[in-house]
Design a protein around this motif. Structure first.
Motif, PDB file in Angstrom:
ATOM      1  N   GLN A 703       0.811  -1.224   0.000  1.00 44.24           N
ATOM      2  CA  GLN A 703       0.000   0.000   0.000  1.00 44.24           C
ATOM      3  C   GLN A 703       0.842   1.272   0.000  1.00 44.24           C
ATOM      4  OE1 GLN A 703      -2.622  -2.074   3.458  1.00 44.24           O
ATOM      5  NE2 GLN A 703      -2.978   0.094   3.182  1.00 44.24           N
ATOM      6  N   ARG A 704       2.142   1.138   0.061  1.00 41.09           N
ATOM      7  CA  ARG A 704       3.004   2.306   0.280  1.00 41.09           C
ATOM      8  C   ARG A 704       3.458   2.927  -1.030  1.00 41.09           C
ATOM      9  NH1 ARG A 704       8.811   2.588   1.799  1.00 41.09           N
ATOM     10  NH2 ARG A 704       8.752   0.301   1.742  1.00 41.09           N
ATOM     11  N   TRP A 705       3.402   4.255  -1.041  1.00 43.02           N
ATOM     12  CA  TRP A 705       3.954   5.051  -2.133  1.00 43.02           C
ATOM     13  C   TRP A 705       5.102   5.878  -1.572  1.00 43.02           C
ATOM     14  CZ3 TRP A 705       1.418   5.461  -7.100  1.00 43.02           C
ATOM     15  CH2 TRP A 705       0.223   4.742  -7.194  1.00 43.02           C
ATOM     16  N   VAL A 706       6.113   6.145  -2.389  1.00 41.14           N
ATOM     17  CA  VAL A 706       7.200   7.021  -1.962  1.00 41.14           C
ATOM     18  C   VAL A 706       7.289   8.194  -2.930  1.00 41.14           C
ATOM     19  CG1 VAL A 706       8.530   5.242  -0.772  1.00 41.14           C
ATOM     20  CG2 VAL A 706       8.920   5.640  -3.210  1.00 41.14           C
ATOM     21  N   MET A 707       7.579   9.345  -2.367  1.00 39.32           N
ATOM     22  CA  MET A 707       7.666  10.573  -3.162  1.00 39.32           C
ATOM     23  C   MET A 707       9.086  10.740  -3.691  1.00 39.32           C
ATOM     24  SD  MET A 707       6.643  14.383  -1.849  1.00 39.32           S
ATOM     25  CE  MET A 707       6.741  15.838  -2.882  1.00 39.32           C
ATOM     26  N   LYS A 708       9.193  11.058  -4.963  1.00 38.36           N
ATOM     27  CA  LYS A 708      10.495  11.274  -5.600  1.00 38.36           C
ATOM     28  C   LYS A 708      10.862  12.755  -5.539  1.00 38.36           C
ATOM     29  CE  LYS A 708       9.251   9.329  -9.505  1.00 38.36           C
ATOM     30  NZ  LYS A 708       9.359   8.754 -10.872  1.00 38.36           N
ATOM     31  N   SER A 709      12.077  13.054  -5.907  1.00 38.65           N
ATOM     32  CA  SER A 709      12.560  14.430  -5.804  1.00 38.65           C
ATOM     33  C   SER A 709      11.865  15.376  -6.779  1.00 38.65           C
ATOM     34  CB  SER A 709      14.074  14.482  -6.037  1.00 38.65           C
ATOM     35  OG  SER A 709      14.397  13.986  -7.328  1.00 38.65           O
ATOM     36  N   ASN A 710      11.160  14.830  -7.779  1.00 34.51           N
ATOM     37  CA  ASN A 710      10.411  15.685  -8.707  1.00 34.51           C
ATOM     38  C   ASN A 710       8.973  15.918  -8.258  1.00 34.51           C
ATOM     39  OD1 ASN A 710       9.225  13.230  -9.209  1.00 34.51           O
ATOM     40  ND2 ASN A 710       9.824  13.117 -11.371  1.00 34.51           N
ATOM     41  N   GLY A 711       8.625  15.416  -7.064  1.00 39.23           N
ATOM     42  CA  GLY A 711       7.290  15.616  -6.525  1.00 39.23           C
ATOM     43  C   GLY A 711       6.301  14.538  -6.891  1.00 39.23           C
ATOM     44  N   ASN A 712       6.657  13.642  -7.810  1.00 36.72           N
ATOM     45  CA  ASN A 712       5.777  12.537  -8.181  1.00 36.72           C
ATOM     46  C   ASN A 712       5.957  11.370  -7.217  1.00 36.72           C
ATOM     47  OD1 ASN A 712       4.722  13.899 -10.441  1.00 36.72           O
ATOM     48  ND2 ASN A 712       6.448  13.237 -11.715  1.00 36.72           N
ATOM     49  N   TYR A 713       4.986  10.465  -7.240  1.00 28.74           N
ATOM     50  CA  TYR A 713       5.011   9.309  -6.352  1.00 28.74           C
ATOM     51  C   TYR A 713       5.140   8.023  -7.175  1.00 28.74           C
ATOM     52  CZ  TYR A 713       3.448  12.120  -2.344  1.00 28.74           C
ATOM     53  OH  TYR A 713       3.362  13.041  -1.330  1.00 28.74           O
ATOM     54  N   ARG A 714       5.824   7.062  -6.618  1.00 30.41           N
ATOM     55  CA  ARG A 714       5.838   5.720  -7.220  1.00 30.41           C
ATOM     56  C   ARG A 714       5.425   4.717  -6.150  1.00 30.41           C
ATOM     57  NH1 ARG A 714       9.862   2.508  -5.505  1.00 30.41           N
ATOM     58  NH2 ARG A 714      11.728   3.465  -4.578  1.00 30.41           N
ATOM     59  N   LYS A 715       4.717   3.700  -6.584  1.00 27.49           N
ATOM     60  CA  LYS A 715       4.265   2.687  -5.635  1.00 27.49           C
ATOM     61  C   LYS A 715       5.381   1.690  -5.375  1.00 27.49           C
ATOM     62  CE  LYS A 715       0.320  -0.173  -4.456  1.00 27.49           C
ATOM     63  NZ  LYS A 715      -0.923  -0.827  -4.912  1.00 27.49           N
ATOM     64  N   VAL A 716       5.578   1.341  -4.113  1.00 27.52           N
ATOM     65  CA  VAL A 716       6.617   0.393  -3.727  1.00 27.52           C
ATOM     66  C   VAL A 716       6.213  -1.007  -4.172  1.00 27.52           C
ATOM     67  CG1 VAL A 716       7.785  -0.679  -1.762  1.00 27.52           C
ATOM     68  CG2 VAL A 716       7.364   1.792  -1.772  1.00 27.52           C
ATOM     69  N   LYS A 717       7.153  -1.721  -4.772  1.00 28.56           N
ATOM     70  CA  LYS A 717       6.899  -3.093  -5.202  1.00 28.56           C
ATOM     71  C   LYS A 717       7.670  -4.061  -4.318  1.00 28.56           C
ATOM     72  CE  LYS A 717       5.996  -1.944 -10.044  1.00 28.56           C
ATOM     73  NZ  LYS A 717       6.393  -2.171 -11.468  1.00 28.56           N
ATOM     74  N   ARG A 718       7.043  -5.193  -4.043  1.00 32.71           N
ATOM     75  CA  ARG A 718       7.692  -6.201  -3.195  1.00 32.71           C
ATOM     76  C   ARG A 718       8.872  -6.815  -3.930  1.00 32.71           C
ATOM     77  NH1 ARG A 718       6.154 -11.926  -1.641  1.00 32.71           N
ATOM     78  NH2 ARG A 718       4.519 -11.752  -3.220  1.00 32.71           N
ATOM     79  N   LYS A 719       9.996  -6.882  -3.241  1.00 30.28           N
ATOM     80  CA  LYS A 719      11.191  -7.478  -3.832  1.00 30.28           C
ATOM     81  C   LYS A 719      11.123  -9.000  -3.747  1.00 30.28           C
ATOM     82  CE  LYS A 719      14.000  -3.487  -2.509  1.00 30.28           C
ATOM     83  NZ  LYS A 719      15.108  -3.007  -1.645  1.00 30.28           N
ATOM     84  N   LYS A 720      11.857  -9.644  -4.608  1.00 29.36           N
ATOM     85  CA  LYS A 720      11.877 -11.096  -4.642  1.00 29.36           C
ATOM     86  C   LYS A 720      12.326 -11.650  -3.290  1.00 29.36           C
ATOM     87  CE  LYS A 720      13.606 -14.981  -7.360  1.00 29.36           C
ATOM     88  NZ  LYS A 720      14.466 -15.395  -8.508  1.00 29.36           N
TER      89      LYS A 720
END
Length: 751
Positions: A703-720
């Protein structure tokens, strides 16, 4: 309606040079020598304190809010969610947009009318913001409508929820629809003509109407009429339901099908839906008001007739009818949003509530009884006061039951003969709140009951006025707080006579005393009878009901006078520790991060080497992960089944591990224009639970999103190979499986 009806400067900005921020020499604060702009400073903020300005340092509030709504829309698009859950999020997206236009766009429109052209703290004029908002909202409308019309509606049909046009109904169902129209719709509707004798009618906020173009058979003149689609009837009429499917008909489509019934002898040329949104950003000077209650009632009347800030219309509406509406509603074309298909999809939540389709929803969550209330069957049920005397505890809603904890606390206090007084702050509650009924009963049994009601809780003003009047009639001492400040803190104190004297029991919450939202909002509630905390809470009530401008507090952080300085001092302590090469860390969870001075201080902390994690659900004006400015700051946003609402603040503080919870975000309004309380959590086991809780948020990979330095967000994906962790499902499972008196992290949880 006449045949030929008429239709209806930027400031220059040079941002601060970011290279100066990267030019760090001798460990000096690179923010120290920035040139100050006094434009866009929040009211009551000292401009000399803010040394940075522009889009290199701050994201725009409105644009950040729209990014939050995009994250909500992502849930509607999530095909892993059950179908009706996706419908619910479509409704939330649209409801959010309604409120955004009423509050935020309404406020910008007021600024434009007032001739405000100054840049705000992120370097935008009101006009620039309006232009960018329109562009982004149009894009959002396209996406949510495509999701609803092209994906969800066809899947509804595949799953037996059949939304049909009148022409698609068989004879039996058409007869049912006709009968419903005659008995349930036709008697309610009053068609309103517009001509020399009938002025253009008032169009109420968020109501759906039909704009009807007519032709007189006798004179051949074009005419206009309006029909308001009744909001007190369901949006979709249930005509038939079996074990496998349900047949629904839109009430709007039924009215259009029967439109000639309202205009016998006149030719109906067209009937198209439109919907208006009105400005809710109306403020009155309460310091000049003789009666605050009367002032709020007048403000509500004004809001009903406030200017239109958005007009949604059927794309197929004839051009002359469009222009007619623009003229009479006094809207510009840039305030108009044309749509094909249903308008006002905030109502889509009605589909979520259909009976018989639980398999298209998530499994219902039943909140757990908090472990401190569990006891052997052969024991007498302990009172909430006995439980609190045994030790402080925290309830975590909606994982722990609100009814059996917070509500129980108030209800037991109301009927306990040893309780002498109950005091509570009220920001929002339900229309039939069991807590309010309990307080009324308490007053009727001669207990001293004092309630501080915030009449200016936006969109809940009428409900709060109603409760204020009912409480006063029952003998409750009702107060409206301090002029110029909103009472946003969530406090209850109960004074009980016991063998060793009077004892005060306290609840400090992050959320409202609202039994309905407690099922949907994530919040914390802290129970204690510690003297230092109880004394602070008593002093807060005395401050609000009496005269105590120089009041100080022992443990609690209280706004508006102290909270900002308290937070700044704790951040400074982390800065000092980091500069000495010692561990320094901040974790802050809140709804919104907006305050420019706090953000400036966080940048300073990042540059000193403080590790900072911000868990911000909605608006975040801070820019993280920017080289030389905010390298050590990470911004996370959790969006999912429950609305993240609690505020939790952690400071390493040279190994003391300080935790605070309360109702205050790091926003100018919370720090400077509201009464807020942050309570220290000092019991080691409670601190351990908060550490565990925050750890789950920061490890979330669902459910977590992280904010990038350009102000946009990307959703965190589960690592293998990584454990699957979704905050809400994880905490539901944790609450069900942990039976300790005070939940704490296991070794597995802490890894």
């Amino acid at each position: 309606m006449k045949k030929n009806s008429p239709s209806a400067d930027q400031s220059e900005f040079n941002p601060v040079d970011l290279e100066e921020v990267n030019n760090k020499k001798d460990g000096a604060n690179p923010l120290k020598n920035k040139v100050l702009s006094e434009k866009g400073m929040p009211q009551d903020m000292s401009p000399s304190e803010l040394k940075i300005f522009g889009s290199d340092y701050f994201t725009n509030y409105e644009f950040s809010w729209l990014k939050f709504n995009w994250r909500v829309l992502n849930l509607a698009k999530n095909t892993d969610l059950p179908l009706l859950e996706r419908i619910k999020f479509i409704g939330i997206v649209c409801s959010n947009l309604d409120e955004f236009f009423q509050k935020r766009v309404g406020g910008l429109k007021r600024q434009i009318h007032a001739g405000v052209s100054e840049l705000n703290v992120d370097g935008h004029t009101p006009e620039e913001q309006m232009q960018k908002i329109r562009k982004e909202v149009k894009k959002m409308i396209k996406h949510y409508r495509s999701c609803y019309l092209d994906e969800i509606v066809p899947q509804l049909h595949e799953n037996g929820i059949l939304i049909k046009d009148y022409s698609e109904l068989d004879a039996t169902l058409q007869e049912k629809a006709d009968d419903y129209f005659e008995k349930q719709i036709y008697p309610i509707i009053t068609p309103l003509a517009v001509d020399e004798a009938h002025p253009f009618p008032f169009i109420s906020n968020k109501s759906r109407s039909l704009a009807i173009k007519l032709r007189s058979i006798e004179t051949n003149d074009l005419l206009f009429a309006r029909i308001k689609i009744p909001a007190n009837r369901p949006r979709w009429i249930k005509l038939e339901q079996t074990d496998k499917n349900v047949v629904l008909l839109s009430v709007k489509d039924l009215i259009k099908e029967k439109i000639n019934r309202f205009f016998p002898g006149v030719e109906v040329l067209s009937a198209n839906v439109f919907r208006v949104t009105r400005n809710a950003d109306i403020e009155r000077n309460e310091e000049e008001a003789d009666d605050l209650l009367e002032m709020i009632e007048e403000e509500l009347r004004e809001r009903r007739f406030a200017e239109v800030v958005r007009l949604e219309i059927d794309k197929n509406m004839p051009l002359d009818v469009k222009k007619y509406l623009y003229s009479h509603l006094h809207v510009h074309q840039n305030e108009v949003f044309e749509m094909e298909g249903p308008i006002g999809l905030a109502d889509a939540t009605q589909l979520y509530n259909l009976d018989g389709f639980q398999h298209l929803k998530l499994e219902p969550w039943v909140p757990s009884l908090h472990p401190v209330f569990r006891h052997p069957i052969d024991e007498e049920t302990p009172s909430v006061f006995q439980v609190i005397k045994k030790g402080d505890f925290i309830v975590h809603h909606p994982y722990h039951s609100f009814e059996s904890s917070t509500q129980r606390f108030v209800e037991q206090a109301a009927r306990d003969p040893k309780v002498l007084a109950i005091k509570q702050t009220l920001y929002r509650t339900s229309s039939d709140s069991p807590l309010m009924h309990a307080l009324i009963r308490a007053a009727e049994t001669d207990k001293q009951v004092a309630i501080l009601i915030e009449l200016k809780a936006r969109f809940d003003e009428e409900r709060n006025i109603s409760w204020a009047q009912r409480l006063e009639k029952a003998g409750v001492h009702v107060s409206y707080g301090i002029a110029g400040l909103k009472i946003h803190t969530k406090l209850t104190i109960v004074v009980r006579e016991e063998e060793d004297g009077l004892r005060r029991y306290v609840h400090i919450g992050t959320g409202n005393y609202h039994p309905d939202t407690a099922q949907l909002y994530e919040d914390l509630g802290y129970f204690t009878c510690r003297d230092e905390i109880a004394s602070d809470v008593s002093d807060v009530f005395n401050l609000l009901t009496g005269y105590a401008p120089s009041q100080t507090f022992r443990k609690a952080f209280v706004a508006p006078k102290h909270l900002r300085n308290n937070i700044m001092e704790l951040i400074q302590k982390e800065i000092d520790e980091a500069r000495e090469g010692r561990p320094a860390k901040i974790i802050a969870k809140m709804n919104s991060l907006e305050d420019p001075l706090i953000i400036q201080k966080l940048y300073e902390a990042s540059q000193a080497g403080v590790s900072i994690d911000m868990i911000v659900r909605g608006v975040c004006r801070l820019i993280p992960q920017k080289e030389g400015l905010s390298d050590n700051i990470r911004v996370h946003s959790i969006i999912g089944r429950f609305l993240e609402h609690s505020r939790v603040y952690y400071f390493h503080n040279a190994g003391e591990d300080l935790y605070y919870i309360g109702s205050a975000d790091w926003m100018h309004r919370n720090l400077d224009a509201r009464v807020e309380v942050l309570a220290p959590i000092e019991h080691p086991r409670l601190k351990q639970y908060l550490e565990f809780m925050l750890g789950i948020y920061l490890r979330d990979n669902q459910q977590r999103w992280v904010m990038k330095s350009n102000g946009n967000y990307r959703k965190v994906k589960r690592k293998k190979g990584e454990q699957k962790i979704g905050t809400h499902s994880y905490l539901m499972a944790h609450t069900k499986s942990h039976a300790e008196p005070i939940p704490r992290a296991t070794k597995k949880d802490q890894k």
